[in-house]
Design a protein around this motif. Structure first.
Motif, PDB file in Angstrom:
ATOM      1  N   LEU A 275       0.731  -0.993  -0.015  1.00  0.00           N
ATOM      2  CA  LEU A 275      -0.080   0.070   0.169  1.00  0.00           C
ATOM      3  C   LEU A 275       0.929   1.227   0.046  1.00  0.00           C
ATOM      4  O   LEU A 275       0.696   2.205  -0.788  1.00  0.00           O
ATOM      5  CB  LEU A 275      -1.025   0.133   1.212  1.00  0.00           C
ATOM      6  CG  LEU A 275      -1.960   1.113   1.271  1.00  0.00           C
ATOM      7  CD1 LEU A 275      -3.178   0.603   2.092  1.00  0.00           C
ATOM      8  CD2 LEU A 275      -1.414   2.581   2.053  1.00  0.00           C
ATOM      9  N   VAL A 276       1.889   1.211   0.952  1.00  0.00           N
ATOM     10  CA  VAL A 276       3.080   2.481   0.986  1.00  0.00           C
ATOM     11  C   VAL A 276       3.502   2.610  -0.156  1.00  0.00           C
ATOM     12  O   VAL A 276       3.957   3.641  -0.839  1.00  0.00           O
ATOM     13  CB  VAL A 276       3.558   2.360   2.052  1.00  0.00           C
ATOM     14  CG1 VAL A 276       4.729   3.451   2.186  1.00  0.00           C
ATOM     15  CG2 VAL A 276       2.685   2.359   3.597  1.00  0.00           C
ATOM     16  N   ALA A 277       4.101   1.279  -0.901  1.00  0.00           N
ATOM     17  CA  ALA A 277       5.002   1.354  -1.851  1.00  0.00           C
ATOM     18  C   ALA A 277       4.059   2.058  -3.088  1.00  0.00           C
ATOM     19  O   ALA A 277       4.610   2.790  -3.884  1.00  0.00           O
ATOM     20  CB  ALA A 277       5.292  -0.186  -2.238  1.00  0.00           C
ATOM     21  N   ALA A 282       7.076   3.678  -5.634  1.00  0.00           N
ATOM     22  CA  ALA A 282       8.014   2.665  -5.536  1.00  0.00           C
ATOM     23  C   ALA A 282       7.418   1.397  -6.378  1.00  0.00           C
ATOM     24  O   ALA A 282       8.350   0.893  -6.932  1.00  0.00           O
ATOM     25  CB  ALA A 282       8.338   2.050  -4.096  1.00  0.00           C
ATOM     26  N   GLU A 283       6.287   1.414  -6.675  1.00  0.00           N
ATOM     27  CA  GLU A 283       5.802   0.311  -7.325  1.00  0.00           C
ATOM     28  C   GLU A 283       4.407   0.969  -8.213  1.00  0.00           C
ATOM     29  O   GLU A 283       3.773   1.626  -7.405  1.00  0.00           O
ATOM     30  CB  GLU A 283       5.550  -1.096  -7.006  1.00  0.00           C
ATOM     31  CG  GLU A 283       4.685  -1.047  -5.640  1.00  0.00           C
ATOM     32  CD  GLU A 283       4.580  -2.377  -5.018  1.00  0.00           C
ATOM     33  OE1 GLU A 283       3.400  -3.106  -5.022  1.00  0.00           O
ATOM     34  OE2 GLU A 283       5.553  -2.947  -4.668  1.00  0.00           O
ATOM     35  N   GLY A 284       4.045   0.090  -9.026  1.00  0.00           N
ATOM     36  CA  GLY A 284       2.766   0.420  -9.589  1.00  0.00           C
ATOM     37  C   GLY A 284       3.098   1.486 -10.440  1.00  0.00           C
ATOM     38  O   GLY A 284       4.043   2.548 -10.542  1.00  0.00           O
ATOM     39  N   GLU A 285       1.752   2.143 -11.192  1.00  0.00           N
ATOM     40  CA  GLU A 285       1.630   3.159 -12.067  1.00  0.00           C
ATOM     41  C   GLU A 285       0.602   4.241 -11.925  1.00  0.00           C
ATOM     42  O   GLU A 285      -0.171   4.747 -12.757  1.00  0.00           O
ATOM     43  CB  GLU A 285       1.805   2.793 -13.800  1.00  0.00           C
ATOM     44  CG  GLU A 285       3.094   1.917 -14.076  1.00  0.00           C
ATOM     45  CD  GLU A 285       2.757   1.453 -15.433  1.00  0.00           C
ATOM     46  OE1 GLU A 285       1.898   1.392 -16.030  1.00  0.00           O
ATOM     47  OE2 GLU A 285       3.941   1.040 -15.889  1.00  0.00           O
ATOM     48  N   LEU A 286       0.477   4.418 -10.730  1.00  0.00           N
ATOM     49  CA  LEU A 286      -0.752   5.369 -10.249  1.00  0.00           C
ATOM     50  C   LEU A 286      -0.450   6.831 -10.628  1.00  0.00           C
ATOM     51  O   LEU A 286      -1.611   7.559 -10.766  1.00  0.00           O
ATOM     52  CB  LEU A 286      -1.000   5.371  -8.553  1.00  0.00           C
ATOM     53  CG  LEU A 286      -1.404   4.105  -7.928  1.00  0.00           C
ATOM     54  CD1 LEU A 286      -1.391   4.242  -6.470  1.00  0.00           C
ATOM     55  CD2 LEU A 286      -2.678   3.595  -8.569  1.00  0.00           C
ATOM     56  N   ASN A 287       0.659   7.049 -11.269  1.00  0.00           N
ATOM     57  CA  ASN A 287       0.904   8.490 -11.533  1.00  0.00           C
ATOM     58  C   ASN A 287       0.593   8.573 -12.953  1.00  0.00           C
ATOM     59  O   ASN A 287       0.342   9.973 -13.552  1.00  0.00           O
ATOM     60  CB  ASN A 287       2.436   8.918 -11.578  1.00  0.00           C
ATOM     61  CG  ASN A 287       3.296   7.879 -12.206  1.00  0.00           C
ATOM     62  OD1 ASN A 287       3.336   6.539 -12.111  1.00  0.00           O
ATOM     63  ND2 ASN A 287       3.931   8.236 -13.271  1.00  0.00           N
ATOM     64  N   THR A 288       0.482   7.484 -13.707  1.00  0.00           N
ATOM     65  CA  THR A 288       0.272   7.649 -15.301  1.00  0.00           C
ATOM     66  C   THR A 288      -0.959   8.585 -15.558  1.00  0.00           C
ATOM     67  O   THR A 288      -0.703   9.611 -16.479  1.00  0.00           O
ATOM     68  CB  THR A 288       0.024   6.432 -15.873  1.00  0.00           C
ATOM     69  OG1 THR A 288       1.259   5.512 -15.624  1.00  0.00           O
ATOM     70  CG2 THR A 288      -0.014   6.319 -17.305  1.00  0.00           C
ATOM     71  N   GLY A 289      -2.075   8.102 -15.063  1.00  0.00           N
ATOM     72  CA  GLY A 289      -3.261   9.082 -15.585  1.00  0.00           C
ATOM     73  C   GLY A 289      -3.035  10.674 -15.357  1.00  0.00           C
ATOM     74  O   GLY A 289      -3.813  11.524 -15.974  1.00  0.00           O
ATOM     75  N   LEU A 290      -2.541  11.085 -13.863  1.00  0.00           N
ATOM     76  CA  LEU A 290      -2.207  12.060 -13.732  1.00  0.00           C
ATOM     77  C   LEU A 290      -1.054  13.125 -14.473  1.00  0.00           C
ATOM     78  O   LEU A 290      -1.055  14.166 -14.324  1.00  0.00           O
ATOM     79  CB  LEU A 290      -1.698  12.282 -12.184  1.00  0.00           C
ATOM     80  CG  LEU A 290      -2.731  11.759 -11.112  1.00  0.00           C
ATOM     81  CD1 LEU A 290      -2.150  11.704 -10.008  1.00  0.00           C
ATOM     82  CD2 LEU A 290      -4.169  12.561 -11.194  1.00  0.00           C
TER      83      LEU A 290
END
Length: 347
Positions: A275-277, A282-290
């Motif tokens: 969750l913190v990562a 540090a992982e995932g791509e939650l930034n992409t849409g933003l």
């Protein structure tokens, strides 16, 4: 970057007409901001705790911190922002006409504003309520003692209509005296031109700090309204609205997770759980849409701290200069502590 202190002319704004529909744009707000090299953040005339202009020419305050967090998220640098100081009567016009990228000031989210002004509100940063400030020696102990009183109020605020509603509902025959400038409101009150001032209680606490003797004045106990104070953006650019909204949520979520200005880089380097990562990129791509860097949250928190740190530094009792507005037990506490401040999941 040196901050900009520009008092926009009401007359100049009025000359553009009453229509405040957003102008057509060939590129997104994020692209415009990046090309310009800095964020244009609208605040109000200097107000302690929320947006205060220092002798150095720099701005500080809780609403200022939100824009610095945005600049850090976009550029990795909280100083890539210029602040525009705009009067209340033209604040929404300035935003909708494209002179400001974001409005970050004590502005209440209402259906009338949200639906008709060409702007969108994002996520509340402070929950307030309207009240009255009076002199301690006036003998006024309650808002219901204001029968026939003269009350100073700022033109263009929700406070103006709420005052009228309160007076009519309780047959108080309150006489409103409206001014465009809060400095004139304060001067009129201090010179005996009105019996009370009405606006949000947090603002009253801020204004009283600048009086010759703040101890001579008191905020009455009644709360007349609910005032969710919320950053706003122009209609028509969902990505930009998401950036502003999720920057606020990031500040709140960081407090929920115990991530602070001091430890954010260390935690980002060694996340304790997935969750913190994801939250810190540090992982995932939650930034992409933003359209932001993977570590945008790290930059934002490193720049200004989490929501609780911002609150205590400027609005709570974290230092003598703060407004001393209690957070515990209020709507501004985290949802886990009985308040209304929460972040949707970062997933």
């Amino acid at each position: 970057m040196k901050n900009l202190f520009s008092m926009l002319s009401c007359a100049a704004m009025a000359a553009g007409g009453l229509s405040i529909a957003a102008p057509a744009a060939a590129q997104s707000t994020l692209e415009t901001v990046k090309a310009r090299g800095h964020l244009n953040c609208q605040v109000g005339p200097p107000r302690a705790g929320f947006y205060q202009l220092l002798e150095s020419g720099d701005w500080e305050g809780s609403d200022v911190a939100v824009c610095r967090a945005m600049a850090a998220a976009i550029f990795g640098d909280p100083n890539k922002v210029e602040f525009q100081s705009v009067s209340a009567s033209v604040r929404f016009t300035s935003l909708a006409n494209g002179e400001s990228d974001v409005l970050s000031r004590t502005a209440t989210w209402t259906v009338g504003r949200d639906a008709a002004l060409g702007i969108d509100f994002t996520a509340p940063v402070f929950h307030d309520g309207q009240g009255f400030l009076v002199r301690k020696d006036s003998g006024i102990k309650s808002a219901y003692d204001l029968t026939g009183a003269t009350v100073c109020v700022i033109t263009g605020h929700t406070s103006e209509a709420t005052l009228q509603d309160f007076s009519r509902a309780n047959n108080l025959d309150i006489q409103a005296v409206a001014f465009d400038d809060s400095a004139i409101v304060n001067e009129t009150y201090l010179n005996g031109g009105c019996d009370a001032i009405t606006t949000d209680k947090g603002v009253l606490a801020s204004e009283a700090r600048g009086f010759p003797d703040p101890s001579e004045h008191v905020v009455l106990p009644e709360i007349l309204s609910k005032e969710p104070l919320t950053p706003a953006v122009r209609n028509g650019d969902n990505q930009w609205g998401d950036i502003v909204q999720w920057t606020v949520f990031a500040l709140i979520n960081a407090e929920e997770l115990g991530i602070t200005q001091a430890n954010v880089e260390e935690i980002a380097a060694n996340p304790p759980n997935p969750l913190v990562a994801r939250f810190l990129g540090a992982e995932g791509e939650l930034n992409t849409g933003l359209g932001l860097p993977k570590d945008w949250v790290v930059h934002a928190i490193k720049a200004v701290g989490n929501y609780g740190e911002i609150y205590e530094h400027y609005l709570g009792d974290g230092r003598p200069e703060a407004l001393g507005i209690p957070r515990a037990g209020s709507a501004n506490a985290l949802w886990t502590e009985g308040g209304l401040m929460f972040s949707p999941p970062f997933r």
